[in-house]
Every structure is written in structure tokens, then in C-alpha cells.
Design a protein around this motif. Structure first.
Motif, short mmCIF file in Angstrom:
data_model
loop_
_atom_site.label_atom_id
_atom_site.label_comp_id
_atom_site.label_asym_id
_atom_site.label_seq_id
_atom_site.Cartn_x
_atom_site.Cartn_y
_atom_site.Cartn_z
N UNK A 67 0.83 -1.21 0.00
CA UNK A 67 0.00 0.00 0.00
C UNK A 67 0.86 1.26 0.00
N UNK A 68 1.97 1.24 0.73
CA UNK A 68 2.87 2.39 0.76
C UNK A 68 3.46 2.64 -0.63
N UNK A 69 3.86 1.58 -1.33
CA UNK A 69 4.45 1.72 -2.66
C UNK A 69 3.45 2.28 -3.67
N UNK A 70 2.17 1.96 -3.49
CA UNK A 70 1.16 2.49 -4.41
C UNK A 70 0.98 3.99 -4.26
N UNK A 71 1.34 4.53 -3.09
CA UNK A 71 1.26 5.97 -2.88
C UNK A 71 -0.13 6.52 -2.76
N UNK A 72 -1.13 5.67 -2.47
CA UNK A 72 -2.52 6.12 -2.33
C UNK A 72 -3.08 5.59 -1.01
N UNK A 73 -2.64 6.14 0.12
CA UNK A 73 -3.13 5.65 1.41
C UNK A 73 -4.60 5.99 1.62
N UNK A 74 -5.30 5.11 2.30
CA UNK A 74 -6.69 5.38 2.68
C UNK A 74 -6.67 5.97 4.08
N UNK A 75 -7.03 7.25 4.19
CA UNK A 75 -6.92 7.96 5.46
C UNK A 75 -8.00 7.51 6.43
N UNK A 76 -7.69 7.58 7.70
CA UNK A 76 -8.69 7.37 8.73
C UNK A 76 -9.55 8.62 8.85
N UNK A 96 1.88 -1.99 -23.55
CA UNK A 96 0.81 -1.48 -24.43
C UNK A 96 -0.48 -1.18 -23.67
N UNK A 97 -0.44 -1.24 -22.35
CA UNK A 97 -1.62 -0.89 -21.55
C UNK A 97 -1.83 0.62 -21.54
N UNK A 98 -3.10 1.06 -21.68
CA UNK A 98 -3.41 2.50 -21.71
C UNK A 98 -4.10 2.94 -20.42
N UNK A 99 -5.26 2.37 -20.13
CA UNK A 99 -6.00 2.81 -18.95
C UNK A 99 -7.09 1.79 -18.60
N UNK A 100 -7.82 2.07 -17.52
CA UNK A 100 -8.97 1.28 -17.12
C UNK A 100 -10.24 2.12 -17.23
N UNK A 101 -11.32 1.50 -17.65
CA UNK A 101 -12.65 2.11 -17.60
C UNK A 101 -13.50 1.25 -16.67
N UNK A 102 -14.22 1.90 -15.75
CA UNK A 102 -14.96 1.11 -14.77
C UNK A 102 -16.26 1.80 -14.36
N UNK A 103 -17.24 0.95 -14.03
CA UNK A 103 -18.53 1.43 -13.54
C UNK A 103 -18.89 0.61 -12.30
N UNK A 118 -8.55 0.12 -5.06
CA UNK A 118 -8.26 -1.14 -5.75
C UNK A 118 -7.98 -0.89 -7.23
N UNK A 119 -8.79 -0.03 -7.84
CA UNK A 119 -8.60 0.28 -9.27
C UNK A 119 -7.30 1.02 -9.51
N UNK A 120 -6.98 1.98 -8.63
CA UNK A 120 -5.72 2.70 -8.78
C UNK A 120 -4.53 1.76 -8.64
N UNK A 121 -4.62 0.82 -7.69
CA UNK A 121 -3.56 -0.16 -7.52
C UNK A 121 -3.42 -1.06 -8.74
N UNK A 122 -4.55 -1.44 -9.35
CA UNK A 122 -4.53 -2.26 -10.56
C UNK A 122 -3.92 -1.48 -11.72
N UNK A 123 -4.22 -0.18 -11.81
CA UNK A 123 -3.61 0.67 -12.84
C UNK A 123 -2.08 0.59 -12.77
N UNK A 124 -1.56 0.78 -11.58
CA UNK A 124 -0.11 0.78 -11.40
C UNK A 124 0.48 -0.58 -11.75
N UNK A 125 -0.20 -1.65 -11.35
CA UNK A 125 0.30 -3.00 -11.63
C UNK A 125 0.31 -3.28 -13.12
#
Length: 411
Positions: A45-54, A363-370, A349-356
Motif C-alpha cells: 500500500x505504501x508503494x502504491x502511494x494512495x493511502x486510505x486515510x482514517x 501497451x496498456x493505456x488505462x482502465x474504464x470502470x462502472x 483497488x482500481x488505482x492499484x490495478x492501474x499501477x500494476x
């Protein structure tokens, strides 16, 4: 140092408290193993750089002051020191060594645990709060029993809701008929609340009836796959049994012990218990605007609900230069039912998947999600978000409802 020496003396003179220290160290090791098994979660989670604040903090930027290398040291120190502490407390008479190693390891674990709200769980709350009380709060024999009872009763209270009493949890784990699942859900609430309270009785008939009921209940939870919760609860019940046997034996020696060193005061233990129950009861009380800050603070220390009143459906597409694939974005950590549809966690979760995916495919561009969420209590269904470019670095959770696809899908 006098505080530490006083607490250490209290542990040394009690075999059951010494055993409890070893069990707490094993609880920490089990929690570490689950972190390790899911990809070193705190470090991930630290490496992803997107902590979920309390909820107490609007931003978590201040958490970045600790270098990643130092956090890695804390991570492995937590496991190694807890392992040695467990061996020292359970297998040897080196109580002081186990106590101080456990103290250092607990501080390392707390730093990791509070880095991200996604690491929070009822089991983690129980482990760290029990460890704090074990390390620093006097009159442990009385306090530890009350703490264990409080967590059983509070967990039963959290399940005494329509969401849990539908029996959905039992139907998912055992494929039972609806009515039987409903009865089991109701019985589980009663067993935890009544069985937990009975552990305070000194009459052996009532005490052991409650103890056996809870032990059987937790064995069933362990069988159904609740490894962390079941293991911790069974360990806590074993301690309570050892403590009860030791207390009955020690009653004959009480007068002699009180002359050597007076029994510690239960004042601080009472304060800790009062704080715990204020936190559990705060969600049920309306405090108005004036008490909003107090309620927000206490909510941090309340147990998570065990059942959900929401259901959700999510569709996510990975967009590459030459193709589009529908993918299943799995949660980065196992969650309690009430947190499965949490929009903020889904966003992370989506942001973490983007980074992965960016790291693994050129050749990956982005994610679209609903994401659509249905609320059974309010009988509503809402689209939480619908985003065409989730990997956009400018997309934050606060801006999630402002993106173009959400507000004007005709463009």
C-alpha cells in the motif's frame, strides 16, 4: 521505567498472564502471515502511494515522512521479534526478554497498521488493544478477563442487526435453508452476548457452560474459514480458562501476596473499558453538531459491522493499444461484508490495478470502470462512479463525481 517494571512484575508472578503474552505474540504472527501471504500488504500500500486515510484526518501526506526502507525494517522486525517473544514467554522463564521484545515489535506493528485504513479490522483492533493493555495497564487479571468479555459482547451487539439476522452469511458458507440460517444467525448473537457475559460469573457451573458454548461456536467459525477471527477467539478463551483455574488456586494465597506487594489499582483498567464501550455505543447515540467531532473520534475505535446492507455490481475494462478486455478487479485485502462495497476502497483497488498493469504491460493505456451500489435498507440503487480513464493521475477520489463521463456521457 517504573511503569514497565510494575507491569513486568505482575506478569512474572502469573503463569496465565505469561501464557497470554505468548498467545498475543502468536496472534501478531498470524496477522503478519496474512499480510505476507497477500503480497506484504503494508509495504504494498505504501508503494502504491494512495493511502486510505482514517476519518480523523483529511489527508495522509504526513505518513510519507517515514522512508520506505525504514518501514521495511519495521515490517521484518515486527515478525522476528514477535516470534522470539512468543518462544520466550511460552517455552522459557525469560519473561523480561519476551516482554521487551514484544514491546518493540508492537510499536513497529502499530506504525505499519496505522499507515492505511485498509489494514484495519476487528481482529487487528482486538490484537493491538489487548497488547496495549497487557503492556501498560495494571491489574491485568481483572482487566484481561473484562477485555475478552467486552469484545465478545460487542461483537454480538454488532451482529444484532437486520443485515446479519437475514442469515445470508451462513447461507454463503454452509448452503443452508433460509429459516435455518436465520436461526443460526440469531443463536450466534445470543451465544456471544450471553456466553461472554457469563465468563464474569464465579459460579463454576455458569462459567464453564458459557466457556464451552463460546469454544464450540468459535470452532465452528474456524471450520467455516474464519481463520484469524476463530484462532484469536479460541486463544482468548484458552487464556480465560487458565486464568480462572489460576485465580481459584490463588485465592488461598491472596493475603500473603497482598503483604509482599499490594494488588494494583483497577482504576486505569476501568478507564480503558469505559472508553471501549463509549466507542461501541457512540454510533447508536445522536450527539448533534456539537458532538460531531467526539463521535467521529469514537467511531475510529468502534468495531466494524459484521454484515452488510448493500450489494454492488462492478464492470471494469482494461484498454490496451490493440484491444479491450473485461477484467475482474479483486480486493487487495480480504474485507468484512460491510466494507465490500465501500466506494473509496473500490477506487483504491482500481488505482492499484492501474499501477500494476502499467508496470507489467507496455501497451496498456488505462482502465474504464462502472460501479453500481444497491442499498437494501433504503431500497435505492445508485451509480457510484462511471469513469472512462481511471488511470489518469489527476483523478482523485474527491474529483470522482466531477469527471466528464459521470456528468455528461453524451460527449
Amino acid at each position: 521505567m517504573e511503569l514497565l517494571r510494575a507491569n513486568l512484575y505482575e506478569i512474572k508472578k502469573s503463569g496465565s498472564l505469561k501464557t497470554l503474552g505468548g498467545l498475543l505474540a502468536l496472534f501478531h504472527l498470524l496477522q503478519f502471515y496474512l499480510w505476507y501471504d497477500q503480497g506484504h500488504l503494508p509495504l504494498k500500500f505504501v508503494q502504491q502511494g494512495l493511502p486510505m486515510c482514517r476519518s480523523l484526518f483529511e489527508t495522509c501526506d504526513w505518513l510519507n515522512v517515514i522512508p520506505f526502507g525504514l518501514l521495511s525494517t519495521f515490517y521484518w522486525t515486527y515478525a522476528i521479534f514477535m516470534g522470539i517473544a512468543a518462544l520466550a514467554l511460552l517455552l522459557t522463564d525469560l519473561v523480561a526478554l519476551g516482554y521487551y521484545l514484544m514491546l518493540i515489535a508492537s510499536l513497529c506493528g502499530l506504525v505499519l497498521y496505522f499507515q492505511d485504513l485498509r489494514l484495519s479490522s476487528n481482529e487487528g483492533y482486538f490484537i493491538f488493544m489487548m497488547t496495549f493493555a497487557y503492556m501498560f495497564v495494571p491489574s491485568k487479571h481483572r482487566l484481561m478477563r473484562w477485555m475478552v468479555v467486552s469484545f465478545f459482547v460487542a461483537r454480538g451487539m454488532s451482529q444484532a442487526s437486520p443485515d446479519w439476522l437475514t442469515g445470508n452469511w451462513y447461507m454463503e458458507h454452509l448452503s443452508l435453508p433460509v429459516k435455518l440460517a436465520e436461526w443460526l444467525a440469531a443463536v450466534s448473537v445470543l451465544v456471544q452476548m450471553i456466553g461472554g457475559a457469563i465468563l464474569l460469573f464465579r459460579d463454576g457451573r455458569y462459567f464453564w457452560t458459557g466457556w464451552v458454548s463460546l469454544f464450540a461456536f468459535e470452532c465452528a467459525n474456524l471450520y467455516m474459514g474464519e481463520v484469524l477471527q476463530g484462532s484469536i477467539s479460541l486463544g482468548a478463551l484458552l487464556y480465560v480458562a487458565f486464568d480462572e483455574l489460576e485465580l481459584r488456586k490463588a485465592e488461598r494465597e491472596y493475603l500473603y501476596q497482598s503483604f509482599i506487594r499490594p494488588e494494583p489499582s483497577f482504576v486505569w483498567g476501568g478507564i480503558l473499558l469505559a472508553f471501549f464501550w463509549c466507542a461501541q455505543l457512540a454510533p447508536m447515540v445522536s450527539m448533534g453538531k456539537a458532538g460531531g467531532g467526539v463521535k467521529a473520534f469514537l467511531d475510529v475505535f468502534a468495531l466494524h459491522p459484521e454484515a452488510a446492507h448493500e450489494d454492488c455490481e462492478q464492470h471494469t475494462f482494461a484498454i490496451y493499444k490493440d484491444r479491450v478486455e473485461e477484467i475482474d478487479v479483486k480486493a487487495q485485502i480480504s474485507r468484512q461484508a460491510s466494507m465490500v462495497c465501500n466506494v473509496y476502497m473500490r477506487f483504491l483497488d482500481l488505482k492499484g490495478t492501474c499501477k500494476q498493469l502499467q508496470e507489467n504491460s507496455s501497451d496498456f493505456i488505462t482502465l474504464a470502470s462502472e460501479l453500481q451500489v444497491r442499498n437494501y435498507r433504503e431500497k435505492t440503487a445508485v451509480r457510484a462512479f462511471e469513469v472512462a480513464d481511471f488511470c489518469n493521475p489527476d483523478l482523485t477520489f474527491k474529483r470522482l463525481s466531477e469527471v466528464e463521463w459521470n456528468t455528461n456521457r453524451d460527449k
